[in-house]
Motif scaffolding. Structure first.
Motif, short mmCIF file in Angstrom:
data_model
loop_
_atom_site.label_atom_id
_atom_site.label_comp_id
_atom_site.label_asym_id
_atom_site.label_seq_id
_atom_site.Cartn_x
_atom_site.Cartn_y
_atom_site.Cartn_z
N SER A 238 23.42 -6.37 8.26
CA SER A 238 22.91 -7.08 9.44
C SER A 238 23.78 -6.61 10.59
O SER A 238 25.01 -6.74 10.53
CB SER A 238 23.06 -8.58 9.28
OG SER A 238 22.32 -9.00 8.16
N ASP A 239 23.13 -6.09 11.63
CA ASP A 239 23.90 -5.57 12.77
C ASP A 239 23.96 -6.59 13.89
O ASP A 239 23.02 -7.37 14.09
CB ASP A 239 23.25 -4.27 13.29
CG ASP A 239 23.48 -3.12 12.32
OD1 ASP A 239 24.46 -3.18 11.55
OD2 ASP A 239 22.66 -2.18 12.31
N PHE A 240 25.06 -6.55 14.62
CA PHE A 240 25.26 -7.47 15.75
C PHE A 240 25.78 -6.69 16.95
O PHE A 240 26.58 -5.77 16.79
CB PHE A 240 26.29 -8.55 15.38
CG PHE A 240 25.82 -9.46 14.29
CD1 PHE A 240 25.16 -10.64 14.58
CD2 PHE A 240 26.02 -9.12 12.95
CE1 PHE A 240 24.71 -11.48 13.57
CE2 PHE A 240 25.57 -9.94 11.93
CZ PHE A 240 24.91 -11.13 12.24
N GLU A 241 25.33 -7.14 18.14
CA GLU A 241 25.84 -6.56 19.38
C GLU A 241 26.89 -7.49 19.96
O GLU A 241 26.77 -8.71 19.85
CB GLU A 241 24.71 -6.48 20.42
CG GLU A 241 24.00 -5.16 20.41
CD GLU A 241 22.78 -5.23 21.32
OE1 GLU A 241 22.03 -4.25 21.29
OE2 GLU A 241 22.58 -6.25 22.02
N PHE A 242 27.88 -6.90 20.61
CA PHE A 242 28.88 -7.73 21.28
C PHE A 242 28.27 -8.31 22.56
O PHE A 242 27.38 -7.70 23.17
CB PHE A 242 30.13 -6.90 21.58
CG PHE A 242 30.88 -6.53 20.33
CD1 PHE A 242 31.75 -7.44 19.75
CD2 PHE A 242 30.70 -5.30 19.72
CE1 PHE A 242 32.43 -7.11 18.57
CE2 PHE A 242 31.37 -4.96 18.55
CZ PHE A 242 32.24 -5.88 17.97
N ALA A 243 28.80 -9.47 22.96
CA ALA A 243 28.24 -10.20 24.11
C ALA A 243 28.21 -9.35 25.37
O ALA A 243 27.27 -9.46 26.17
CB ALA A 243 29.04 -11.48 24.34
N ASP A 244 29.21 -8.48 25.55
CA ASP A 244 29.25 -7.67 26.78
C ASP A 244 28.40 -6.40 26.66
O ASP A 244 28.44 -5.55 27.55
CB ASP A 244 30.70 -7.33 27.14
CG ASP A 244 31.39 -6.50 26.06
OD1 ASP A 244 30.72 -6.16 25.05
OD2 ASP A 244 32.58 -6.20 26.20
N GLY A 245 27.66 -6.28 25.55
CA GLY A 245 26.76 -5.13 25.38
C GLY A 245 27.47 -3.85 24.99
O GLY A 245 26.83 -2.80 24.84
N LYS A 246 28.76 -3.93 24.74
CA LYS A 246 29.52 -2.72 24.43
C LYS A 246 29.70 -2.60 22.92
O LYS A 246 30.51 -3.30 22.32
CB LYS A 246 30.89 -2.84 25.11
CG LYS A 246 31.60 -1.56 25.31
CD LYS A 246 32.84 -1.79 26.15
CE LYS A 246 33.87 -0.73 25.89
NZ LYS A 246 35.19 -1.09 26.35
N GLY A 247 28.92 -1.73 22.28
CA GLY A 247 29.11 -1.48 20.85
C GLY A 247 28.42 -2.51 19.97
O GLY A 247 27.89 -3.53 20.44
N ARG A 248 28.41 -2.21 18.68
CA ARG A 248 27.84 -3.12 17.70
C ARG A 248 28.63 -3.03 16.40
O ARG A 248 29.44 -2.12 16.21
CB ARG A 248 26.36 -2.85 17.47
CG ARG A 248 26.04 -1.43 17.07
CD ARG A 248 24.58 -1.27 16.68
NE ARG A 248 23.66 -1.52 17.77
CZ ARG A 248 22.33 -1.42 17.67
NH1 ARG A 248 21.78 -1.07 16.52
NH2 ARG A 248 21.55 -1.65 18.69
N ILE A 249 28.34 -3.95 15.49
CA ILE A 249 29.09 -4.04 14.24
C ILE A 249 28.12 -4.46 13.14
O ILE A 249 27.16 -5.17 13.41
CB ILE A 249 30.24 -5.07 14.43
CG1 ILE A 249 31.40 -4.80 13.51
CG2 ILE A 249 29.77 -6.50 14.34
CD1 ILE A 249 32.41 -3.86 14.06
N GLY A 250 28.35 -4.02 11.90
CA GLY A 250 27.47 -4.39 10.79
C GLY A 250 28.19 -5.26 9.76
O GLY A 250 29.38 -5.06 9.51
N LEU A 251 27.46 -6.19 9.18
CA LEU A 251 28.03 -7.05 8.13
C LEU A 251 27.14 -6.94 6.90
O LEU A 251 25.91 -7.10 7.00
CB LEU A 251 28.09 -8.50 8.60
CG LEU A 251 28.92 -8.78 9.86
CD1 LEU A 251 28.80 -10.25 10.27
CD2 LEU A 251 30.39 -8.43 9.63
N ILE A 252 27.76 -6.66 5.75
CA ILE A 252 26.99 -6.57 4.50
C ILE A 252 27.44 -7.72 3.60
O ILE A 252 28.50 -7.68 2.98
CB ILE A 252 27.19 -5.19 3.83
CG1 ILE A 252 26.81 -4.07 4.80
CG2 ILE A 252 26.40 -5.11 2.53
CD1 ILE A 252 26.80 -2.68 4.21
N ALA A 253 26.60 -8.75 3.57
CA ALA A 253 26.97 -10.01 2.91
C ALA A 253 26.45 -10.03 1.48
O ALA A 253 25.75 -10.96 1.07
CB ALA A 253 26.42 -11.18 3.72
#
Ligand code: SAM
Ligand code: SF4
Length: 333
Positions: A238-253
């Motif tokens: 599941s990918d998420f964007e940072f609040a300031d729109g700079k970059g994203r991160i993925g979480l594999i739960a």
């Protein structure tokens, strides 16, 4: 292709993705995967040859397989790996080949792999701090991994994808540095929950640094994470964007929020066993079919039956859970 010739299980999940382990050997010893020492590896004669792997893939494409991922053990310790990639890239119907590696040998192999037709590379790196890396891997290969990542970038792999297994009590302080790397460079970072597939069978639920805890650590630092809609419904992250729109991160739960319902993957071990799930307690041995008088139709039937028998999901969170005999390095992650 008729419906009956698709790799479809009794829950309607269509399988188009085959993970191929090319070896159970490895040049490091991550504690969540391998024993520290005295590892008994598969005898070489038991490993499928490149010709044999190609045959399985050709049969797989006739049943709808179009994506492959090479893994292990450490796939780069298998000699001549780029020639396997080149062979598989030529198989009609294969549209995508990926590789998962610890990057220790990538400095020399990134360019040959790219030239051979490898499209996607996932690099496993659990810590940006060399000392934490050494604790996880029980080896001092950090500098080689960094050189391997640089070589991947030079060879043209974009984006650089890093997968980090997260362990409670050990890697919490690596999360912000990884997020900063993802925000500042062309690197995609995904955090993976620790699963009960370690050779030492020391996994415990309280060692899982859950996706929710990781999200909290990130949000405390960077503000609210916004979910990114999935472009591929079978993608485990599941990918998420940072609040300031700079970059994203993925979480594999994988443990805390299993995604078994959308799984489209099955596996071929280095010694020729088909597995319909990482956590499966049964496997289908197709090596005798391949090495003796089995026809392609026999191999296809074995694949169809293996996928048809897939269970609804893993039982990690149930008291009935039984850890498979094969640890991750022997299955192929
Ligand atoms: N040696 C290669 C590597 O490490 O990338 C490929 C094989 S490794 C088994 C594939 C992936 O499985 C790696 O990202 C590794 O971190 C992950 N892995 C291994 N054991 C795990 C475990 N017990 N829980 C979660 N992920 C695990
Ligand atoms: Fe080797 Fe990969 Fe297992 Fe680590 S996770 S021990 S690199 S096979």
């Amino acid at each position: 292709m008729t419906e009956s010739r698709k790799l479809i299980d009794s829950f309607g999940r269509v399988h188009n993705n085959l993970r191929i382990s090319v070896t159970d050997r490895c040049n490091i010893r991550c504690f969540y995967c391998m024993p520290a020492d005295n590892v008994e590896f598969m005898p070489r004669a038991e490993l499928l040859t490149f010709e044999e792997i190609e045959r399985v893939v050709r049969v797989g494409t006739s049943l709808g397989i179009d994506r492959l991922r090479l893994t292990g053990g450490e796939p780069l310790v298998r000699r001549e790996l780029p020639s396997l990639v080149a062979r598989l890239a030529e198989v009609p119907g294969i549209i995508d080949i990926g590789l998962t590696t610890n990057a220790v040998l990538l400095d020399e192999l990134a360019q040959p792999l790219h030239d051979a037709g490898l499209k996607r590379l996932n690099i496993s790196l659990d810590a940006l701090d060399p000392e934490v890396f050494r604790k996880v891997t029980r080896r001092d290969s950090y500098d080689k991994v960094i050189a391997g990542i640089d070589a991947a970038r030079r060879a043209g792999f974009r984006p650089i994808k890093l997968n980090a297994v997260s362990i409670r009590g050990l890697t919490e302080d690596q999360i912000i540095p990884f997020a900063e790397l993802a925000r500042e460079t062309d690197t995609e970072v995904r955090f993976i929950e620790f699963m009960p597939l370690d050779a030492d069978s020391k996994w415990q639920n309280d060692k899982v640094l859950t996706a929710a805890s990781i999200k909290k650590i990130l949000e405390d630092q960077f503000g609210e994470l916004r979910p990114v809609p999935k472009s591929n419904p079978s993608a485990p992250a599941s990918d998420f964007e940072f609040a300031d729109g700079k970059g994203r991160i993925g979480l594999i739960a994988s443990v805390s929020e299993p995604f078994c319902g959308s799984c489209n993957r099955f596996r071929l071990t280095a010694d020729g066993k088909l597995r319909n799930c990482l956590f499966s307690l049964e496997e289908t041995d197709i090596r005798p079919l391949i090495r003796e008088s089995g026809t392609d139709e026999d191999i296809a039937t074995a694949m169809l039956q293996c996928v048809a028998a897939k269970k609804a999901g893993h039982q990690i969170n149930s008291s009935d859970f039984v850890q498979p005999d094969r640890p991750m390095y022997s299955i192929g992650g």
